[in-house]
Design a protein around this motif. Structure first.
Motif: not given
Lengths: 483, 477, 95
Positions: A232, A234, B23, B48-51, C60, C63
């Motif tokens: 969760k 990065s 998200s 937090l953001p995850v791409l 990065q 996901r």
């Protein structure tokens, strides 16, 4: 019982000398007894006792881990499901977090009992815990003095034995500095080692959670539970977590310690310098060699930090707008009024100062001169660490230029306050791990030694700290009135 | 004075991912307010953001389709401003280092081809929606859309008329649907356009001051809004005024643009790299992988249809206007083995008309490719005539039966039995001796009358060529 | 480099941050002091140095495109200042 280490308590819990419920009740009583320290914002008595009961079941059925049943406390920056998570701010005084931070989840899973939420500088912005909406925390060694910040509540609670250990966060020294000023052990891990998910952001590229404990041995146990990759986040780093306790007893023969001349120059209290010298002498006895080194760009850490951290915070704190949660001003006449007054009334002065600074540094026309420049300086500082750590195994130095100062003493001059972070800030810019251990006293107030290592060298730092703590007893001292 | 218009378009395409860009909340349209806004979308403290990988793949495949430079290293930045539909007080977007660099798209206007430059395309998150229904004088905020992935495609100021702008927009619309990266639904806001419009005296090199028109959500409105804005600017300049750089909102009800000064006020967005996200690295392997997935693009497909199937430009253009239609055509062709032009005619003619009338897309066609192919097989092998074919088509549309079943059930098979045709012809000649006389005295026109009578008697099922041949022989006596 | 009261008010507006007008002078002084501190950086030649945004030199992580979050509106809106019909309410938005 309250002075025992995690290992000792784990043993007592398993031997049936005490139950987690009894232990938890004992700490809850101490918290009440020492309310004047103002270390806690929220005490979660009911929930703690429930967790303790569950821990006793695990202890009985053999599924307990080392932390199961151990009473700990959380810095109020970590979101805790169903429990107020204020971040030391009026803005979040009414904020009941609807989810758990990853760190909270991990400690819960380990069976740790959470006694409550610890006081802190507002949004972790401060070095004295005086910017908290809930008032200053008192240093257990001298109640007229600050405990340091921003994890001041964590440091005071552990030092006063109101919790066995506590979580802290460190953006520019917020674990190490209060640990030093309160005479406890505090570790800021490598950036990315501990998940930031659910930890309310101050400066995202600098923030890192870590353990605040009595000893390196306890810190190893606590870090073991806190560390690890989190999908969760990065910026979480996917490298295996070693067994932090396994190497605690490794001998230090052959260890090379670097002492940067920039850490021991003008501005350092001579009494602190003398105390550190004694500590370093202990390391020579343990077989380490000491080398003088230079890190020429360290002096620029404060200006670079006070561009980068406020810039990131100015955006991070924009979400507090009175729309979805948190403080909302009464009767806003229009949207601008809603934003301006909710934020104006919800944030304290130090937070505002940093939002203003960051907004300015990012605004049109100044971005290159401040923000880009600071990022370039950041790289040079990082390079200094890489160069130094190619030459020596670890770097040692002071944590603070002076011991704990008086409550109210530095509030009038924010810049002077910023300058007191001189020895800790560069470490966050580089992202390397560092810890603070108590190594003695100057005018009866605790003095911390900072040990800085290479990326992901937490186990090594804990080993080095533990070896010192095997020879000395500073980490076992309890402030007067808290024995 | 003669004026020249300069237009550049910024097109926001919502990428057709299942989950949001940063998200795991769903992106489906039309859900109850705020039921698809998770902790990350709401900007709760500490999240937090995850791409999303799929958003990156879609951006890269688009870049490849317009032959653009794909950045090996791109960076997300925060664009800071306060607005209630923007939960974090900043939008995660890309500024200095977008994922897709310079590319191009060729358009056709009135038979003339023109290359339009694409400056860049970058990934960003969509905002939520403000609902202005009256909640005691307040506005309601729905954050379901917040965090939906957008690819913002920015063109060069290469267009010189509203018509060119529409052609570019249509071309892009066709392309993103071809690539399967956007559903193109303009009513639902999946494909939105902002236009930068300026005018300059013809021959002048420097650009005039531009106005940005926001909120144009149909092809029709793009043309109208731009033409309106051009007129407004020319009138303004000719009457001694000056165009000011501003954002204008197109009001489709009043058919006018008006100034949006409220949004202009403070446009110091304080972009800086988002510290919660790391640089996006696109490896050569990833690019090669995506290149292999790249479908045949509209221009190439159209050319192939013309070359391989000898289709005319118009039919090829219609059939390749969507990937689904082109696929349908090729499926019919393969299943029927018929003449490509016959397939094309039936699809662009009868089928398209019926779909249009019913308001259906090709993917929702009640007649699938297999069933249409069944009909075309029977036309090709002379089992039925083209005219009867239309009757069968109607029946196919209404039912799920095959063409063969319909032909058999309704007895539509052509009569090729010469004995049966001869008997009818003999009967018609006997009943119409007067007309026979006329024909034999040289009135050729009367021949048509006999054909009509025979076909009527045989309910259209006789093979027309056979009828003609036999009638001629009999009438000549 | 020093900031005026006017500068402070401008920045405060950009940040939608209400500040007590009595404090504007003090903020201007504090910020000017911080900027003074920052001039130290200009002494360092950084022409060929890449700006550093992250301590870790990493890429990065991506996901998988999966819906993992269920509707949690009731819990989220239980802590909201003002909601109605599932919407967050704010003073009228004028476009």
């Amino acid at each position: 019982m309250h002075s025992k280490s995690i290992t000792e308590l784990a043993h007592s819990l398993r031997a049936g000398e005490v139950t987690s419920v009894e232990l938890t009740q004992a700490f809850l009583n101490r918290i009440k007894q020492h309310q004047d320290l103002n270390a806690f914002i929220t005490v979660t008595e009911e929930q703690a006792l429930q967790q303790a009961q569950a821990a006793d079941v695990r202890l009985a059925n053999g599924t307990a881990e080392l932390l199961t049943g151990i009473p700990i406390a959380q810095k109020d920056i970590f979101c805790t499901l169903g429990v107020k998570t204020s971040c030391g701010s009026k803005m979040l005084d009414n904020f009941i977090a609807p989810y758990n931070a990853t760190v909270v989840e991990k400690l819960n899973n380990a069976g740790a009992v959470s006694l409550g939420k610890l006081n802190m500088d507002e949004f972790a912005m401060g070095s004295s815990n005086e910017t908290s909406y809930y008032g200053a925390v008192k240093n257990p060694w001298d109640k007229t003095k600050v405990p340091g910040g921003s994890s001041g509540g964590s440091a005071a609670a552990v030092a006063a034995r109101l919790a066995v250990c506590a979580t802290g966060t460190d953006t520019g020294g917020s674990i190490r500095q209060p640990a030093a000023l309160c005479g406890i052990t505090g570790l800021k891990p490598t950036y990315g080692r501990v998940s930031r998910y659910g930890m309310i952001a101050y400066a995202s590229s600098l923030d890192q959670g870590g353990p605040m404990t009595h000893s390196a041995e306890d810190a190893a146990i606590m870090l073991q539970a806190m560390a690890g990759f989190d999908a969760k986040d990065s910026t979480s780093v996917d490298v295996p977590v070693p067994d932090y306790s396994a190497g605690l007893n490794a001998p230090l023969t052959g260890l090379t310690i670097g002492l940067p001349k920039e850490f021991f120059g003008e501005g350092l209290d001579p009494a602190i310098a003398a105390t550190l010298e004694l500590a370093i002498a202990e390391y020579r006895k343990l077989g380490a060699t000491v080398k003088d080194i230079s890190m020429p760009n360290l002096k620029l850490a404060i200006p670079a930090y006070y561009v980068i951290a406020p810039a990131e915070c100015s955006a991070n704190l924009s979400r507090f707008d009175g729309v979805r949660y948190g403080y909302r001003c009464a009767n806003p006449v229009d949207l601008t009024d809603l934003y301006t007054r909710s934020r104006g009334e919800g944030f304290g002065k130090e937070v505002k100062r940093r939002i203003l600074m960051g907004t300015y540094a990012l605004s049109a026309g100044y971005y290159d001169a401040y923000y880009i420049k600071a990022q370039k300086v950041r790289r040079l500082i990082t390079q200094d660490f890489k160069n130094a750590l190619a030459e020596v195994d670890v770097i040692m130095g002071p944590v603070t230029p002076s011991t704990a100062f008086g409550i109210g003493e530095k509030m009038a001059n924010p810049i002077e306050m910023y300058l007191s972070d001189i020895y800790t800030i560069a470490i966050n810019l580089a992202g390397v791990p560092a810890l603070s251990i108590p190594v003695g006293y100057a005018a009866d107030m605790p003095v911390g030694l900072q040990i800085i290592g290479n990326y992901f060298a937490e186990a090594q730092l804990l080993n080095i700290a533990h070896q010192y703590q095997q020879l000395t007893a500073h980490h076992q001292h309890t402030p007067h009135g808290f024995a | 004075m003669e004026w020249e218009t300069v237009i550049g378009l910024e097109i926001h395409t919502q990428l057709a991912t299942q989950s949001k860009i940063f998200s795991g909340a769903a992106t489906a349209y039309g859900a109850e307010p705020n039921t698809q806004a998770c902790a990350v979308d709401l900007g709760l403290p500490g999240v937090l953001p995850v791409l999303n990988q799929e958003a990156v793949r879609m951006a890269v495949i688009f870049g490849m389709a317009i032959e653009a430079h794909i950045a090996p290293y791109s960076v997300f930045a925060r664009k800071n401003y306060f607005y209630p539909d923007l939960p974090k007080g900043y939008q995660i977007s890309q500024m200095d280092l977008p994922i897709v660099g310079k590319g191009h798209l060729d358009i056709d206007v009135d038979g003339v081809s023109k290359r339009i430059g694409v400056t860049r395309a970058h990934l960003e998150e969509d905002a939520g929606k403000s609902l202005h229904e009256n909640f005691h004088g307040l506005s309601g905020i729905d954050l379901n859309r917040a965090g939906t992935p957008l690819l913002e495609i920015v063109s060069e100021p290469d267009m010189r008329s509203a018509k060119e702008a529409v052609a570019y927009m249509r071309k892009l619309h066709e392309l993103v649907r071809y690539l399967g990266i956007c559903d193109g639904n303009m009513q639902e806001g999946s494909f939105r356009c902002d236009a930068n419009v300026s005018v300059r005296p013809k021959g002048q090199v420097a650009f005039g001051t531009r106005a940005e028109i926001k909120n144009i959500n149909s092809f029709k409105f793009v043309e109208k809004a731009i033409n309106h804005e051009i007129e407004r600017q020319i009138e303004l300049i000719e009457s001694g005024g000056k165009v000011v750089q501003e954002t204008r909102l197109y009001d489709s009800v009043k058919d006018e643009t008006r100034s949006m000064r409220s949004k202009e006020e403070a446009n110091d967005y304080r972009y800086f790299p988002d510290p919660d996200l790391l640089p996006v690295i696109i490896s050569d392997e990833f690019k090669a992988h995506i290149k292999a997935e790249l479908p045949e693009l509209p221009d190439a497909k159209k050319q192939r249809f013309k070359d391989s199937f000898k289709l005319d430009d118009e039919s090829a253009g219609i059939l390749t206007s969507s990937r689904q239609l082109a696929d349908y055509f090729e499926a019919v062709l393969a299943a029927s083995g018929s003449e490509p032009r016959l397939c094309a005619n039936w699809i662009t003619g009868e089928l398209s008309a019926a779909l249009n009338k019913a308001g259906l897309e090709i993917t929702d066609s009640p007649i699938d490719a297999q069933r249409l192919a069944g009909l075309l097989v029977r036309i090709s092998d002379n089992t039925i005539s083209g005219k009867i074919g239309k009757q069968v088509f109607e029946a196919l549309w209404q039912s799920t039966a095959s063409a063969d079943d319909i032909i058999a059930e309704q007895g539509l098979k052509q009569i090729t039995d010469t004995g049966a045709i001869e008997a009818i012809i003999d009967k018609i000649i006997a009943d119409n001796l007067g007309q026979v006389e006329q024909y034999r005295s040289g009135k050729d026109k009367v021949f048509g009358f006999f054909v009509g009578q025979v076909m009527k008697e045989m309910q259209g099922k006789a093979n027309p060529a056979e009828v003609n041949k036999m009638l001629k022989e009999k009438l000549q006596g | 480099m020093s900031l005026t009261a006017e500068d402070v008010n401008k920045i405060a507006h950009l940040a939608r941050l209400g500040i007590d007008q009595h404090d504007v002078g003090a903020y201007a002084q504090d910020l000017s002091g911080m900027l003074e501190l920052m001039t130290q950086m200009s002494e360092l030649d950084t022409d060929n140095v890449e700006p550093m945004a992250h301590p870790m030199d990493q890429a990065q992580r991506l996901r998988a495109d999966k819906v993992t979050e269920a509707n949690n509106r009731d819990n989220f809106q239980a802590i909201a200042p003002q909601v109605e019909a599932g919407l967050y309410l704010v003073p009228k938005v004028i476009e």
